[in-house]
Design a protein around this motif. Structure first.
Motif, PDB file in Angstrom:
ATOM      1  N   CYS A   1       0.829  -1.206   0.000  1.00 49.74           N
ATOM      2  CA  CYS A   1       0.000   0.000   0.000  1.00 49.74           C
ATOM      3  C   CYS A   1       0.864   1.257   0.000  1.00 49.74           C
ATOM      4  CB  CYS A   1      -0.924   0.001   1.215  1.00 49.74           C
ATOM      5  SG  CYS A   1      -0.056   0.076   2.801  1.00 49.74           S
ATOM      6  N   THR A   2       0.273   2.363  -0.445  1.00 50.29           N
ATOM      7  CA  THR A   2       0.993   3.643  -0.497  1.00 50.29           C
ATOM      8  C   THR A   2       0.669   4.544   0.684  1.00 50.29           C
ATOM      9  OG1 THR A   2      -0.755   4.609  -1.876  1.00 50.29           O
ATOM     10  CG2 THR A   2       1.118   3.580  -3.016  1.00 50.29           C
ATOM     11  N   GLY A   3      -0.302   4.122   1.495  1.00 52.28           N
ATOM     12  CA  GLY A   3      -0.649   4.927   2.653  1.00 52.28           C
ATOM     13  C   GLY A   3      -1.543   4.151   3.602  1.00 52.28           C
ATOM     14  N   ILE A   4      -1.449   4.470   4.900  1.00 53.10           N
ATOM     15  CA  ILE A   4      -2.319   3.861   5.912  1.00 53.10           C
ATOM     16  C   ILE A   4      -2.850   4.968   6.815  1.00 53.10           C
ATOM     17  CG2 ILE A   4      -2.495   2.274   7.866  1.00 53.10           C
ATOM     18  CD1 ILE A   4      -0.311   0.587   6.646  1.00 53.10           C
ATOM     19  N   LEU A   5      -4.166   5.038   6.909  1.00 52.77           N
ATOM     20  CA  LEU A   5      -4.827   6.026   7.752  1.00 52.77           C
ATOM     21  C   LEU A   5      -5.511   5.316   8.913  1.00 52.77           C
ATOM     22  CD1 LEU A   5      -5.813   9.064   7.998  1.00 52.77           C
ATOM     23  CD2 LEU A   5      -7.920   8.265   6.871  1.00 52.77           C
ATOM     24  N   ALA A   6      -5.345   5.823  10.126  1.00 54.20           N
ATOM     25  CA  ALA A   6      -6.056   5.285  11.282  1.00 54.20           C
ATOM     26  C   ALA A   6      -7.328   6.092  11.503  1.00 54.20           C
ATOM     27  CB  ALA A   6      -5.176   5.333  12.521  1.00 54.20           C
ATOM     28  N   ARG A   7      -8.484   5.437  11.310  1.00 57.00           N
ATOM     29  CA  ARG A   7      -9.766   6.065  11.649  1.00 57.00           C
ATOM     30  C   ARG A   7     -10.101   5.650  13.079  1.00 57.00           C
ATOM     31  NH1 ARG A   7     -13.600   8.111   7.962  1.00 57.00           N
ATOM     32  NH2 ARG A   7     -14.927   8.229   9.815  1.00 57.00           N
TER      33      ARG A   7
ATOM     34  N   VAL B   1      -2.539   9.389   2.142  1.00 58.89           N
ATOM     35  CA  VAL B   1      -3.905   8.937   1.898  1.00 58.89           C
ATOM     36  C   VAL B   1      -4.720  10.131   1.429  1.00 58.89           C
ATOM     37  CG1 VAL B   1      -6.015   7.979   2.911  1.00 58.89           C
ATOM     38  CG2 VAL B   1      -3.773   7.093   3.610  1.00 58.89           C
ATOM     39  N   PRO B   2      -5.222  10.127   0.193  1.00 60.96           N
ATOM     40  CA  PRO B   2      -5.980  11.271  -0.329  1.00 60.96           C
ATOM     41  C   PRO B   2      -7.330  11.420   0.360  1.00 60.96           C
ATOM     42  CG  PRO B   2      -6.040   9.440  -1.867  1.00 60.96           C
ATOM     43  CD  PRO B   2      -5.086   9.042  -0.788  1.00 60.96           C
TER      44      PRO B   2
END
Length: 388
Positions: free
Chosen positions: A146-152, A174-175
């Motif tokens: 993956c190119t990005g990981i976002l924590a929600r 992450v866009p």
């Protein structure tokens, strides 16, 4: 074992029954360490495996491993994540967005990982799993590229664990929006601020089901960003996407243009009020989708939720043309399947019409529901045909 959590006989019975949770009241000796993974023992000293430990939570322990020879470490997390991702292999040719880890359903309690194209959105919903954030992120990057990981990490469950509620970038970029391609339909997910982790991935197969059967005048109630409406529009003559939110309907219009669809009409308003008004006007629809938000977010809200579910389904049944199809769903965990179908029976009886049950639906491959862990299941749906 040194540092082990000792649990009661009642907890042992629960664990033997296949449920991984141990509640605070069943912890007879608390481990000395801070949040993380600890050994588990019964009151007689018998080893029970390893569990995620959350010192402040009502759910104090969540068992993750029964094999005493496999002490959970970074390599253990890597293998568990690899196995969960491998289970989703059949979905890669159907969509570019789906769930990679469904918490307890994948033997990784309180961890959610959703894939949106080349980026991931994760939720670390307990103090025990939060302590392993770095190892989890490192493995996910290696396993998925993956190119990005976002924590929600904004759900209320985090607060009950003594953890901050936040949305935080953990890796790469992450866009604000990501294009989802789902069985040929395109729409935008919003990882940073959209519902859930950015979109409603759990209804993917249900959208395809009713979309393949849609015809004539179609109605998508509680449309949000129009995911059902887009599928309906492939076969229906006209689709009305009904939602109370003007910004959500603006996204419906954008999604229609993205798919080259000109037969979707956004309608702003309260679904309960509009369906009643349309019935009085004599309008009828050949295909209807009723996919409301969770009316029962707590067990105490069941009675009120049932009234709401019955009301909206009754209005939809009255609007359905003879031979028409209604797909209806509930995402309320506290509303059991039994309650759901009793509600539909009552609504059908009050409508004065006959409805045949054509399909019963649950959760898709990427949202596994374990029969010994009811909390892993929440989504239930039904496809009904108006016989009169």
């Amino acid at each position: 074992m040194e540092g082990a959590a000792v649990v009661s006989r009642r907890a042992v019975q629960r664990l033997r029954g296949g449920h991984p949770w141990v509640f605070r009241s069943d912890v007879e000796r608390r481990p000395s360490q801070t949040a993380g993974i600890v050994p588990l023992e019964g009151p007689d000293g018998a080893p029970l495996g390893y569990a995620l430990w959350s010192p402040l939570s009502e759910i104090s322990l969540r068992r993750v491993e029964t094999d005493l020879s496999r002490t959970p470490d970074a390599a253990w997390w890597h293998e568990k994540l690899r196995a969960a991702i491998a289970r989703r292999a059949p979905l890669a040719g159907e969509a570019n967005a789906y769930r990679l880890v469904h918490g307890e359903g994948d033997g990784l309690p309180s961890l959610v990982v959703d894939k949106y194209g080349d980026v991931l959105v994760i939720q670390l919903l307990s103090a025990g799993v939060d302590a392993w954030t770095d190892a989890i992120v490192s493995s996910l990057v290696e396993l998925t590229g993956c190119t990005g990981i976002l924590a929600r990490n904004d759900p209320a469950a985090r607060g009950r664990e003594g953890l901050p509620r936040e949305v935080k970038l953990l890796y790469g970029e992450v866009p604000r929006t990501v294009e989802v391609v789902e069985h040929g339909v395109r729409y935008l997910a919003a990882p940073w601020d959209g519902q859930k982790t950015g979109a409603f991935l759990d209804q993917r197969e249900n959208r395809v089901l009713i979309g393949s059967l849609a015809r004539g005048q179609a109605l998508d109630c509680f449309a949000y960003h129009g995911s059902f409406a887009l599928h309906l529009a492939k076969k229906a003559d006209q689709v009305f996407a009904l939602d109370v939110s003007a910004p959500a309907l603006a996204r419906v219009h954008e999604h229609a243009e993205r798919n080259g669809l000109t037969n979707i009409e956004p309608v702003e308003g309260d679904a309960f009020d509009i369906l009643r008004a349309w019935y009085k006007e004599g309008r009828r629809f050949d295909t209807i989708v009723v996919d409301p938000p969770a009316f029962a977010k707590t067990k105490s809200a069941i009675d009120g939720a049932l009234r709401g579910y019955k009301d909206i389904n009754l209005q939809a049944m009255r609007l359905l043309a003879p031979g028409g199809l209604l797909f209806t769903a509930s995402c309320s965990f506290h509303l059991s399947r039994g309650h759901f179908f009793e509600m539909l029976q009552d609504a059908s009886a009050d409508s004065g019409r006959a409805f045949a049950l054509r399909a019963i639906t649950g959760q898709p491959l990427d949202h596994p529901e374990l029969i010994t862990v009811p909390e892993t299941g929440y989504l239930k749906g039904a496809l009904l045909e108006a016989m009169s």
